[in-house]
Design a protein around this motif. Structure first.
Motif, PDB file in Angstrom:
ATOM      1  N   PHE A 161       0.810  -1.226   0.000  1.00 53.74           N
ATOM      2  CA  PHE A 161       0.000   0.000   0.000  1.00 53.74           C
ATOM      3  C   PHE A 161       0.840   1.272   0.000  1.00 53.74           C
ATOM      4  CE2 PHE A 161      -3.192  -2.942   1.960  1.00 53.74           C
ATOM      5  CZ  PHE A 161      -4.106  -2.895   0.919  1.00 53.74           C
ATOM      6  N   SER A 162       2.082   1.190  -0.442  1.00 57.51           N
ATOM      7  CA  SER A 162       2.922   2.384  -0.484  1.00 57.51           C
ATOM      8  C   SER A 162       2.826   3.120  -1.821  1.00 57.51           C
ATOM      9  CB  SER A 162       4.387   2.024  -0.192  1.00 57.51           C
ATOM     10  OG  SER A 162       4.899   1.199  -1.223  1.00 57.51           O
ATOM     11  N   ARG A 163       2.193   2.516  -2.825  1.00 58.65           N
ATOM     12  CA  ARG A 163       1.986   3.163  -4.117  1.00 58.65           C
ATOM     13  C   ARG A 163       0.480   3.364  -4.311  1.00 58.65           C
ATOM     14  NH1 ARG A 163       4.375  -0.172  -8.471  1.00 58.65           N
ATOM     15  NH2 ARG A 163       4.061   1.698  -9.708  1.00 58.65           N
ATOM     16  N   LEU A 164       0.082   4.612  -4.537  1.00 54.50           N
ATOM     17  CA  LEU A 164      -1.336   4.987  -4.527  1.00 54.50           C
ATOM     18  C   LEU A 164      -2.163   4.295  -5.605  1.00 54.50           C
ATOM     19  CD1 LEU A 164      -3.605   6.679  -3.325  1.00 54.50           C
ATOM     20  CD2 LEU A 164      -2.978   8.509  -4.921  1.00 54.50           C
ATOM     21  N   THR A 165      -1.760   4.399  -6.862  1.00 53.40           N
ATOM     22  CA  THR A 165      -2.608   3.891  -7.947  1.00 53.40           C
ATOM     23  C   THR A 165      -2.884   2.394  -7.825  1.00 53.40           C
ATOM     24  OG1 THR A 165      -1.880   5.649  -9.431  1.00 53.40           O
ATOM     25  CG2 THR A 165      -2.870   3.707 -10.458  1.00 53.40           C
ATOM     26  N   PRO A 166      -1.865   1.537  -7.697  1.00 55.47           N
ATOM     27  CA  PRO A 166      -2.208   0.123  -7.549  1.00 55.47           C
ATOM     28  C   PRO A 166      -2.970  -0.178  -6.265  1.00 55.47           C
ATOM     29  CG  PRO A 166       0.194   0.413  -7.637  1.00 55.47           C
ATOM     30  CD  PRO A 166      -0.435   1.750  -7.800  1.00 55.47           C
ATOM     31  N   SER A 167      -2.746   0.606  -5.214  1.00 52.60           N
ATOM     32  CA  SER A 167      -3.476   0.401  -3.955  1.00 52.60           C
ATOM     33  C   SER A 167      -4.964   0.664  -4.138  1.00 52.60           C
ATOM     34  CB  SER A 167      -2.916   1.308  -2.856  1.00 52.60           C
ATOM     35  OG  SER A 167      -1.569   0.989  -2.576  1.00 52.60           O
ATOM     36  N   VAL A 168      -5.308   1.732  -4.844  1.00 52.90           N
ATOM     37  CA  VAL A 168      -6.712   2.048  -5.111  1.00 52.90           C
ATOM     38  C   VAL A 168      -7.318   1.018  -6.055  1.00 52.90           C
ATOM     39  CG1 VAL A 168      -8.250   3.740  -6.200  1.00 52.90           C
ATOM     40  CG2 VAL A 168      -6.439   4.513  -4.649  1.00 52.90           C
ATOM     41  N   LEU A 169      -6.539   0.608  -7.065  1.00 52.17           N
ATOM     42  CA  LEU A 169      -7.053  -0.344  -8.045  1.00 52.17           C
ATOM     43  C   LEU A 169      -7.378  -1.706  -7.429  1.00 52.17           C
ATOM     44  CD1 LEU A 169      -4.926   0.452 -11.220  1.00 52.17           C
ATOM     45  CD2 LEU A 169      -7.354   0.939 -10.808  1.00 52.17           C
ATOM     46  N   ILE A 170      -6.702  -2.089  -6.363  1.00 56.23           N
ATOM     47  CA  ILE A 170      -7.034  -3.337  -5.679  1.00 56.23           C
ATOM     48  C   ILE A 170      -8.526  -3.341  -5.351  1.00 56.23           C
ATOM     49  CG2 ILE A 170      -6.765  -4.661  -3.539  1.00 56.23           C
ATOM     50  CD1 ILE A 170      -3.857  -3.589  -3.426  1.00 56.23           C
ATOM     51  N   PHE A 171      -8.987  -2.280  -4.716  1.00 56.16           N
ATOM     52  CA  PHE A 171     -10.375  -2.203  -4.264  1.00 56.16           C
ATOM     53  C   PHE A 171     -11.346  -2.024  -5.419  1.00 56.16           C
ATOM     54  CE2 PHE A 171      -7.671  -1.011  -0.730  1.00 56.16           C
ATOM     55  CZ  PHE A 171      -8.122  -1.902   0.236  1.00 56.16           C
ATOM     56  N   VAL A 172     -10.954  -1.263  -6.429  1.00 55.47           N
ATOM     57  CA  VAL A 172     -11.815  -1.065  -7.601  1.00 55.47           C
ATOM     58  C   VAL A 172     -12.025  -2.395  -8.326  1.00 55.47           C
ATOM     59  CG1 VAL A 172     -11.958   0.034  -9.876  1.00 55.47           C
ATOM     60  CG2 VAL A 172     -11.176   1.359  -7.893  1.00 55.47           C
ATOM     61  N   PHE A 173     -10.926  -3.098  -8.591  1.00 60.08           N
ATOM     62  CA  PHE A 173     -11.018  -4.364  -9.318  1.00 60.08           C
ATOM     63  C   PHE A 173     -11.793  -5.416  -8.526  1.00 60.08           C
ATOM     64  CE2 PHE A 173      -6.888  -3.402 -11.816  1.00 60.08           C
ATOM     65  CZ  PHE A 173      -7.607  -2.753 -12.805  1.00 60.08           C
ATOM     66  N   TYR A 174     -11.530  -5.515  -7.221  1.00 64.79           N
ATOM     67  CA  TYR A 174     -12.234  -6.510  -6.423  1.00 64.79           C
ATOM     68  C   TYR A 174     -13.717  -6.183  -6.291  1.00 64.79           C
ATOM     69  CZ  TYR A 174      -8.729  -9.872  -5.063  1.00 64.79           C
ATOM     70  OH  TYR A 174      -7.820 -10.889  -5.077  1.00 64.79           O
ATOM     71  N   ALA A 175     -14.060  -4.915  -6.116  1.00 65.92           N
ATOM     72  CA  ALA A 175     -15.475  -4.535  -6.023  1.00 65.92           C
ATOM     73  C   ALA A 175     -16.210  -4.884  -7.319  1.00 65.92           C
ATOM     74  CB  ALA A 175     -15.606  -3.044  -5.712  1.00 65.92           C
ATOM     75  N   ALA A 176     -15.588  -4.577  -8.451  1.00 67.41           N
ATOM     76  CA  ALA A 176     -16.213  -4.898  -9.738  1.00 67.41           C
ATOM     77  C   ALA A 176     -16.330  -6.413  -9.922  1.00 67.41           C
ATOM     78  CB  ALA A 176     -15.404  -4.285 -10.878  1.00 67.41           C
ATOM     79  N   SER A 177     -15.302  -7.142  -9.539  1.00 64.78           N
ATOM     80  CA  SER A 177     -15.326  -8.594  -9.663  1.00 64.78           C
ATOM     81  C   SER A 177     -16.427  -9.213  -8.810  1.00 64.78           C
ATOM     82  CB  SER A 177     -13.963  -9.180  -9.275  1.00 64.78           C
ATOM     83  OG  SER A 177     -13.963 -10.580  -9.415  1.00 64.78           O
ATOM     84  N   PHE A 178     -16.534  -8.772  -7.563  1.00 59.46           N
ATOM     85  CA  PHE A 178     -17.590  -9.297  -6.684  1.00 59.46           C
ATOM     86  C   PHE A 178     -18.968  -8.937  -7.217  1.00 59.46           C
ATOM     87  CE2 PHE A 178     -14.553  -9.158  -2.835  1.00 59.46           C
ATOM     88  CZ  PHE A 178     -14.092 -10.431  -3.136  1.00 59.46           C
ATOM     89  N   GLY A 179     -19.107  -7.724  -7.726  1.00 56.55           N
ATOM     90  CA  GLY A 179     -20.396  -7.314  -8.288  1.00 56.55           C
ATOM     91  C   GLY A 179     -20.815  -8.197  -9.453  1.00 56.55           C
ATOM     92  N   LEU A 180     -19.874  -8.519 -10.319  1.00 56.85           N
ATOM     93  CA  LEU A 180     -20.190  -9.399 -11.444  1.00 56.85           C
ATOM     94  C   LEU A 180     -20.493 -10.820 -10.964  1.00 56.85           C
ATOM     95  CD1 LEU A 180     -17.582  -8.201 -14.096  1.00 56.85           C
ATOM     96  CD2 LEU A 180     -20.034  -7.685 -13.989  1.00 56.85           C
ATOM     97  N   ASN A 181     -19.771 -11.257  -9.941  1.00 53.46           N
ATOM     98  CA  ASN A 181     -20.034 -12.601  -9.406  1.00 53.46           C
ATOM     99  C   ASN A 181     -21.456 -12.734  -8.875  1.00 53.46           C
ATOM    100  OD1 ASN A 181     -17.730 -14.061  -9.975  1.00 53.46           O
ATOM    101  ND2 ASN A 181     -16.687 -13.457  -8.111  1.00 53.46           N
ATOM    102  N   VAL A 182     -21.998 -11.663  -8.327  1.00 50.31           N
ATOM    103  CA  VAL A 182     -23.380 -11.690  -7.845  1.00 50.31           C
ATOM    104  C   VAL A 182     -24.334 -12.055  -8.989  1.00 50.31           C
ATOM    105  CG1 VAL A 182     -25.263 -10.244  -6.978  1.00 50.31           C
ATOM    106  CG2 VAL A 182     -23.006 -10.116  -5.921  1.00 50.31           C
ATOM    107  N   LEU A 183     -24.082 -11.490 -10.164  1.00 52.06           N
ATOM    108  CA  LEU A 183     -24.921 -11.793 -11.327  1.00 52.06           C
ATOM    109  C   LEU A 183     -24.747 -13.243 -11.775  1.00 52.06           C
ATOM    110  CD1 LEU A 183     -24.260  -8.575 -13.455  1.00 52.06           C
ATOM    111  CD2 LEU A 183     -26.219  -9.057 -11.967  1.00 52.06           C
ATOM    112  N   VAL A 184     -23.519 -13.713 -11.760  1.00 50.18           N
ATOM    113  CA  VAL A 184     -23.203 -15.052 -12.263  1.00 50.18           C
ATOM    114  C   VAL A 184     -23.741 -16.139 -11.337  1.00 50.18           C
ATOM    115  CG1 VAL A 184     -21.308 -16.625 -12.851  1.00 50.18           C
ATOM    116  CG2 VAL A 184     -21.185 -14.216 -13.520  1.00 50.18           C
ATOM    117  N   ILE A 185     -23.637 -15.926 -10.039  1.00 52.34           N
ATOM    118  CA  ILE A 185     -24.079 -16.936  -9.066  1.00 52.34           C
ATOM    119  C   ILE A 185     -25.552 -17.265  -9.245  1.00 52.34           C
ATOM    120  CG2 ILE A 185     -24.578 -17.221  -6.593  1.00 52.34           C
ATOM    121  CD1 ILE A 185     -21.813 -15.903  -6.075  1.00 52.34           C
ATOM    122  N   ARG A 186     -26.334 -16.300  -9.672  1.00 54.29           N
ATOM    123  CA  ARG A 186     -27.767 -16.528  -9.880  1.00 54.29           C
ATOM    124  C   ARG A 186     -28.022 -17.542 -10.986  1.00 54.29           C
ATOM    125  NH1 ARG A 186     -30.066 -10.983 -11.176  1.00 54.29           N
ATOM    126  NH2 ARG A 186     -32.060 -12.029 -11.054  1.00 54.29           N
TER     127      ARG A 186
END
Length: 119
Positions: free
Chosen positions: A37-62
């Motif tokens: 977490f010492s580099r800002l851009t990849p640190s923020v992208l961790i949460f962006v990518f995971y949030a988007a991935s989990f959101g898509l998984n919600v659709l797929v699980i159905r």
């Protein structure tokens, strides 16, 4: 709330799961790139990518069910991050690591086959 979510057909669900896996792999790769977490851009992208991935998984699980969706998401994501670790980050590709990754892939294939038999 359920009416707000689009209903995917099985083919769409597999494509959306593929995108969710790519996003998860991107988030996991950003963990390494963030250098603790010492580099800002990849640190923020961790949460962006995971949030988007989990959101898509919600659709797929159905459509594909929890066990198959999660097994494929984890298994393919593990395989992809192992390859990225070995090829891009020059992590050692030991025999044990490769054999273990192979077992994960076989487990994912087994989960998929089991779900097809149940359907």
């Amino acid at each position: 709330m359920q009416a707000l979510l689009p209903q995917l057909n099985p083919v769409q669900a597999w494509w959306v799961l593929s995108l969710a896996i790519l996003l998860e792999v991107g988030g996991t790769t950003c963990m390494r790139l963030s250098e603790g977490f010492s580099r800002l851009t990849p640190s923020v992208l961790i949460f962006v990518f995971y949030a988007a991935s989990f959101g898509l998984n919600v659709l797929v699980i159905r459509v594909l069910g929890l066990s198959v969706t999660y097994a494929v998401w984890c298994g393919v994501g593990t395989l992809a991050t192992t390859l990225i670790g070995c090829l891009y980050f020059k992590e050692p590709a030991t025999a044990l690591k490769m054999a273990s990754t192979g077992l994960i892939v076989m487990g994912v294939m087994g989960m998929h086959l089991a779900s097809r038999e149940a359907a």
